[in-house]
Motif scaffolding. Structure first.
Motif, PDB file in Angstrom:
ATOM      1  N   VAL A 191      53.037  36.255  19.419  1.00 41.97           N
ATOM      2  CA  VAL A 191      52.996  37.658  19.379  1.00 41.97           C
ATOM      3  C   VAL A 191      52.662  38.043  21.026  1.00 41.97           C
ATOM      4  O   VAL A 191      52.055  37.527  21.830  1.00 41.97           O
ATOM      5  N   PRO A 192      53.350  38.942  21.585  1.00 38.94           N
ATOM      6  CA  PRO A 192      53.393  39.387  22.769  1.00 38.94           C
ATOM      7  C   PRO A 192      51.999  40.140  23.167  1.00 38.94           C
ATOM      8  O   PRO A 192      51.763  40.752  22.339  1.00 38.94           O
ATOM      9  N   VAL A 193      51.825  40.151  24.385  1.00 37.77           N
ATOM     10  CA  VAL A 193      50.237  40.757  24.717  1.00 37.77           C
ATOM     11  C   VAL A 193      50.554  41.535  25.907  1.00 37.77           C
ATOM     12  O   VAL A 193      51.203  41.363  26.812  1.00 37.77           O
ATOM     13  N   VAL A 194      50.061  42.737  25.885  1.00 37.32           N
ATOM     14  CA  VAL A 194      49.857  43.812  27.019  1.00 37.32           C
ATOM     15  C   VAL A 194      48.349  44.036  27.148  1.00 37.32           C
ATOM     16  O   VAL A 194      47.903  44.667  26.074  1.00 37.32           O
ATOM     17  N   ASP A 195      47.771  43.604  28.156  1.00 34.75           N
ATOM     18  CA  ASP A 195      46.418  43.592  28.156  1.00 34.75           C
ATOM     19  C   ASP A 195      46.080  44.893  29.251  1.00 34.75           C
ATOM     20  O   ASP A 195      46.426  44.907  30.330  1.00 34.75           O
ATOM     21  N   LEU A 196      45.164  45.693  28.814  1.00 33.77           N
ATOM     22  CA  LEU A 196      44.909  47.030  29.397  1.00 33.77           C
ATOM     23  C   LEU A 196      43.838  46.738  30.639  1.00 33.77           C
ATOM     24  O   LEU A 196      43.665  47.595  31.504  1.00 33.77           O
ATOM     25  N   HIS A 197      43.150  45.456  30.810  1.00 31.36           N
ATOM     26  CA  HIS A 197      42.323  45.575  31.646  1.00 31.36           C
ATOM     27  C   HIS A 197      42.025  44.057  32.130  1.00 31.36           C
ATOM     28  O   HIS A 197      41.447  43.208  31.432  1.00 31.36           O
ATOM     29  N   VAL A 198      42.667  43.511  33.208  1.00 33.06           N
ATOM     30  CA  VAL A 198      42.293  42.137  33.849  1.00 33.06           C
ATOM     31  C   VAL A 198      41.911  42.153  35.149  1.00 33.06           C
ATOM     32  O   VAL A 198      42.564  42.800  35.839  1.00 33.06           O
ATOM     33  N   ASP A 199      40.745  41.649  35.505  1.00 37.48           N
ATOM     34  CA  ASP A 199      40.278  41.965  36.718  1.00 37.48           C
ATOM     35  C   ASP A 199      40.515  41.139  38.030  1.00 37.48           C
ATOM     36  O   ASP A 199      39.736  40.840  38.661  1.00 37.48           O
ATOM     37  N   VAL A 200      41.620  40.146  37.863  1.00 39.55           N
ATOM     38  CA  VAL A 200      41.943  39.374  38.951  1.00 39.55           C
ATOM     39  C   VAL A 200      41.958  40.134  40.367  1.00 39.55           C
ATOM     40  O   VAL A 200      41.463  39.595  41.261  1.00 39.55           O
ATOM     41  N   PRO A 201      42.231  41.188  40.497  1.00 36.62           N
ATOM     42  CA  PRO A 201      42.264  41.771  41.884  1.00 36.62           C
ATOM     43  C   PRO A 201      40.656  41.728  42.441  1.00 36.62           C
ATOM     44  O   PRO A 201      40.433  41.543  43.723  1.00 36.62           O
ATOM     45  N   TRP A 202      39.950  41.959  41.698  1.00 41.35           N
ATOM     46  CA  TRP A 202      38.336  42.066  42.217  1.00 41.35           C
ATOM     47  C   TRP A 202      38.071  40.578  42.548  1.00 41.35           C
ATOM     48  O   TRP A 202      37.325  40.484  43.538  1.00 41.35           O
ATOM     49  N   GLN A 203      38.361  39.574  41.856  1.00 37.77           N
ATOM     50  CA  GLN A 203      38.131  38.334  42.144  1.00 37.77           C
ATOM     51  C   GLN A 203      38.674  37.742  43.399  1.00 37.77           C
ATOM     52  O   GLN A 203      38.200  37.064  44.424  1.00 37.77           O
ATOM     53  N   VAL A 204      40.038  38.306  43.848  1.00 37.64           N
ATOM     54  CA  VAL A 204      40.572  38.018  45.043  1.00 37.64           C
ATOM     55  C   VAL A 204      40.326  38.791  46.148  1.00 37.64           C
ATOM     56  O   VAL A 204      39.770  38.190  47.070  1.00 37.64           O
ATOM     57  N   HIS A 205      40.047  39.960  46.028  1.00 34.65           N
ATOM     58  CA  HIS A 205      39.565  41.072  47.025  1.00 34.65           C
ATOM     59  C   HIS A 205      38.474  40.860  47.553  1.00 34.65           C
ATOM     60  O   HIS A 205      38.126  40.851  48.670  1.00 34.65           O
ATOM     61  N   PHE A 206      37.433  40.764  46.614  1.00 34.57           N
ATOM     62  CA  PHE A 206      36.022  40.959  46.736  1.00 34.57           C
ATOM     63  C   PHE A 206      35.177  39.491  46.810  1.00 34.57           C
ATOM     64  O   PHE A 206      34.207  39.373  47.370  1.00 34.57           O
ATOM     65  N   LYS A 207      35.772  38.684  45.927  1.00 40.61           N
ATOM     66  CA  LYS A 207      35.274  37.304  45.791  1.00 40.61           C
ATOM     67  C   LYS A 207      35.888  36.206  46.365  1.00 40.61           C
ATOM     68  O   LYS A 207      35.490  34.944  46.326  1.00 40.61           O
ATOM     69  N   GLY A 208      37.053  36.607  47.188  1.00 40.94           N
ATOM     70  CA  GLY A 208      37.549  35.308  47.939  1.00 40.94           C
ATOM     71  C   GLY A 208      38.612  34.252  47.084  1.00 40.94           C
ATOM     72  O   GLY A 208      38.943  33.197  47.620  1.00 40.94           O
ATOM     73  N   ARG A 209      38.645  34.511  45.773  1.00 43.44           N
ATOM     74  CA  ARG A 209      39.578  33.674  45.043  1.00 43.44           C
ATOM     75  C   ARG A 209      41.030  33.852  45.698  1.00 43.44           C
ATOM     76  O   ARG A 209      41.519  34.725  45.941  1.00 43.44           O
ATOM     77  N   ASP A 210      41.672  32.389  45.377  1.00 44.53           N
ATOM     78  CA  ASP A 210      42.906  32.401  46.073  1.00 44.53           C
ATOM     79  C   ASP A 210      43.824  33.364  45.054  1.00 44.53           C
ATOM     80  O   ASP A 210      43.877  33.368  44.018  1.00 44.53           O
ATOM     81  N   ARG A 211      44.856  33.894  45.950  1.00 43.08           N
ATOM     82  CA  ARG A 211      45.808  35.016  45.207  1.00 43.08           C
ATOM     83  C   ARG A 211      46.865  34.233  44.301  1.00 43.08           C
ATOM     84  O   ARG A 211      47.516  34.949  43.412  1.00 43.08           O
ATOM     85  N   ARG A 212      46.764  32.986  44.409  1.00 45.68           N
ATOM     86  CA  ARG A 212      47.926  32.314  43.650  1.00 45.68           C
ATOM     87  C   ARG A 212      47.613  32.149  42.050  1.00 45.68           C
ATOM     88  O   ARG A 212      48.187  31.367  41.239  1.00 45.68           O
ATOM     89  N   LEU A 213      46.180  32.620  41.771  1.00 46.40           N
ATOM     90  CA  LEU A 213      45.624  32.664  40.306  1.00 46.40           C
ATOM     91  C   LEU A 213      45.654  31.164  39.984  1.00 46.40           C
ATOM     92  O   LEU A 213      46.095  30.843  38.754  1.00 46.40           O
ATOM     93  N   GLY A 214      44.952  30.250  40.246  1.00 50.14           N
ATOM     94  CA  GLY A 214      44.739  28.938  40.079  1.00 50.14           C
ATOM     95  C   GLY A 214      43.567  28.627  39.376  1.00 50.14           C
ATOM     96  O   GLY A 214      43.320  27.525  38.915  1.00 50.14           O
ATOM     97  N   GLU A 215      42.801  29.749  39.281  1.00 45.36           N
ATOM     98  CA  GLU A 215      41.675  29.554  38.414  1.00 45.36           C
ATOM     99  C   GLU A 215      41.119  30.629  37.840  1.00 45.36           C
ATOM    100  O   GLU A 215      41.604  31.787  37.869  1.00 45.36           O
ATOM    101  N   GLY A 216      39.878  30.727  36.982  1.00 43.13           N
ATOM    102  CA  GLY A 216      39.596  32.007  36.297  1.00 43.13           C
ATOM    103  C   GLY A 216      40.120  32.014  34.737  1.00 43.13           C
ATOM    104  O   GLY A 216      40.945  31.147  34.384  1.00 43.13           O
ATOM    105  N   HIS A 217      39.955  33.208  34.135  1.00 42.39           N
ATOM    106  CA  HIS A 217      40.484  33.190  32.755  1.00 42.39           C
ATOM    107  C   HIS A 217      41.973  33.671  32.786  1.00 42.39           C
ATOM    108  O   HIS A 217      42.538  33.218  31.711  1.00 42.39           O
ATOM    109  N   ALA A 218      42.613  34.204  33.903  1.00 36.71           N
ATOM    110  CA  ALA A 218      43.965  34.911  33.853  1.00 36.71           C
ATOM    111  C   ALA A 218      44.686  34.049  34.962  1.00 36.71           C
ATOM    112  O   ALA A 218      44.984  34.575  36.121  1.00 36.71           O
ATOM    113  N   ARG A 219      44.806  32.583  34.729  1.00 34.79           N
ATOM    114  CA  ARG A 219      45.687  31.928  35.437  1.00 34.79           C
ATOM    115  C   ARG A 219      47.146  31.980  35.376  1.00 34.79           C
ATOM    116  O   ARG A 219      47.202  32.462  34.173  1.00 34.79           O
ATOM    117  N   ARG A 220      47.815  31.728  36.151  1.00 33.01           N
ATOM    118  CA  ARG A 220      49.108  31.661  35.759  1.00 33.01           C
ATOM    119  C   ARG A 220      49.567  31.050  34.574  1.00 33.01           C
ATOM    120  O   ARG A 220      50.214  31.537  33.809  1.00 33.01           O
TER     121      ARG A 220
END
Length: 359
Positions: free
Chosen positions: A36-65
């Motif tokens: 089943v395909p997913v379209v998610d209306l709210h995923v906060d990775v920009p907050w993690q990267v911009h304000f929390k210093g997470r790597d922009r390559r999305l190697g950690e967290g709930h929404a990893r590549r």
């Protein structure tokens, strides 16, 4: 292919997915259904990267590549979140520009994500969309919202956790107002520009103020990441009457995976999420419930929905409980795409000048 045409292409994909439920044979186990395909209306990775210093390559967290791919994500809304505490004096409009630049960097660093405003949908790629979470800074100059909508912002909330000069908040200090007069003009401007108001963080009074404004513009009311208050009594959740008003407007409520919003406690599981789905569908109808996970937004996810890769498990549980595949696809993708593709109807004079076509 413009943005609206890309949404139509994604809708075509999900419509095909909804029709792919295989017939059950008379002998042996039934074949596995396509994902089943997913379209998610709210995923906060920009907050993690911009304000929390997470790597922009999305190697950690709930929404990893890899979790987005394993979860069969087809589209994702990336919020330009402006924290109330971004500066001592509060967030500024230029902060929104900075977060947008971070989102563009995230997308550039992850080839699985299609660029903002990509000309077309592509198999195996995830379409990206924008929202603004906590737009109180725009009280300084509400006309500035136009340029963000022109860049592709589709959903805008007038506040986050605190009251602003635009709106009182569901979690702010008690206030004697809902939308301020400036806030009402802000909402009208957003609808006129072709974007939508996100009610997930506004107060009940502000919600009530918004209803006639949305109706006057023929706009669906959207809560990108809020559940049913009757199941989990939290002010960030929606009353049954609000769910019904969302449905009447043609809007959606995006299912939030934060445990306290799911069952009102600090721990939840997949069955608790299913209970939210059952109630929201019973009250609003299956055409008005979507996914708004709030992954990477500081949430406590339910057991069994630990990250984006677990969306197929939720889909399977809903199917096991008797929901049709077509309805699961609506909740997981089609309903979100419908509101992402919304544009205001043209008045007769404008339509005539444009040859009767809609933008």
């Amino acid at each position: 292919m413009n943005g609206s045409a890309r949404v139509r292409a994604l809708l075509a994909v999900t419509c095909a997915a909804g029709a792919l439920g295989a017939p059950r044979p008379t002998l042996g186990d039934p074949p596995a259904e396509p994902p089943v395909p997913v379209v998610d209306l709210h995923v906060d990775v920009p907050w993690q990267v911009h304000f929390k210093g997470r790597d922009r390559r999305l190697g950690e967290g709930h929404a990893r590549r890899e979790t987005l791919v394993a979860g069969h994500y087809l589209g994702i809304v990336l919020p330009i979140y402006l924290p109330d505490q971004a500066r001592p004096e509060g967030p500024q409009i230029e902060d929104a520009s900075a977060v947008l630049a971070t989102i563009e960097a995230i997308i550039a660093a992850n080839p699985v994500l299609l660029p903002l405003g990509a000309a077309r949908a592509e198999p195996g790629k995830i379409s990206t969309f924008l929202s603004i979470e906590g737009a109180g800074a725009f009280a300084a100059d509400i006309a500035q919202i136009d340029r963000f909508i022109a860049r592709g912002v589709r959903l805008i909330s007038p506040n986050h956790a605190k009251n602003t000069r635009l709106s009182s908040s569901a979690t702010g200090e008690p206030a004697a107002y809902g939308l301020t007069e400036l806030g009402k003009r802000f909402c009208e401007r957003i609808y006129d520009q072709g974007a939508l108001i996100d009610v997930s963080h506004i107060s009940d009074a502000a919600f009530a103020d918004l209803v006639p404004i949305a109706a006057a513009h023929g706009a669906p009311i959207v809560a990108t990441h809020s559940n049913a208050r009757a199941v989990a009594n939290r002010p960030r959740n929606l009353t049954d009457e609000q769910l019904r008003l969302i449905a009447r407007s043609g809007g959606v409520a995006g299912l939030n995976f934060h445990a306290p919003f799911v069952n009102g406690t600090s721990e939840a599981d997949v069955d608790d999420v299913v209970a939210q789905v059952d109630h929201m569908v019973r009250v609003a109808g299956v055409d008005h419930v979507a996914i708004g996970s709030d992954f990477d937004g500081g949430i406590v996810p339910p057991r069994g929905l630990d990250d984006a890769s677990a969306l197929p498990a939720l889909a399977a549980r809903l199917r096991q409980r008797g929901m049709s595949r077509e309805d699961v696809v609506k909740i997981f993708a089609q309903n979100a795409l419908r509101i992402l593709g919304w544009r205001p109807a043209m008045d007769a004079k404008s339509a005539s000048a444009a040859g009767g076509a809609r933008p």
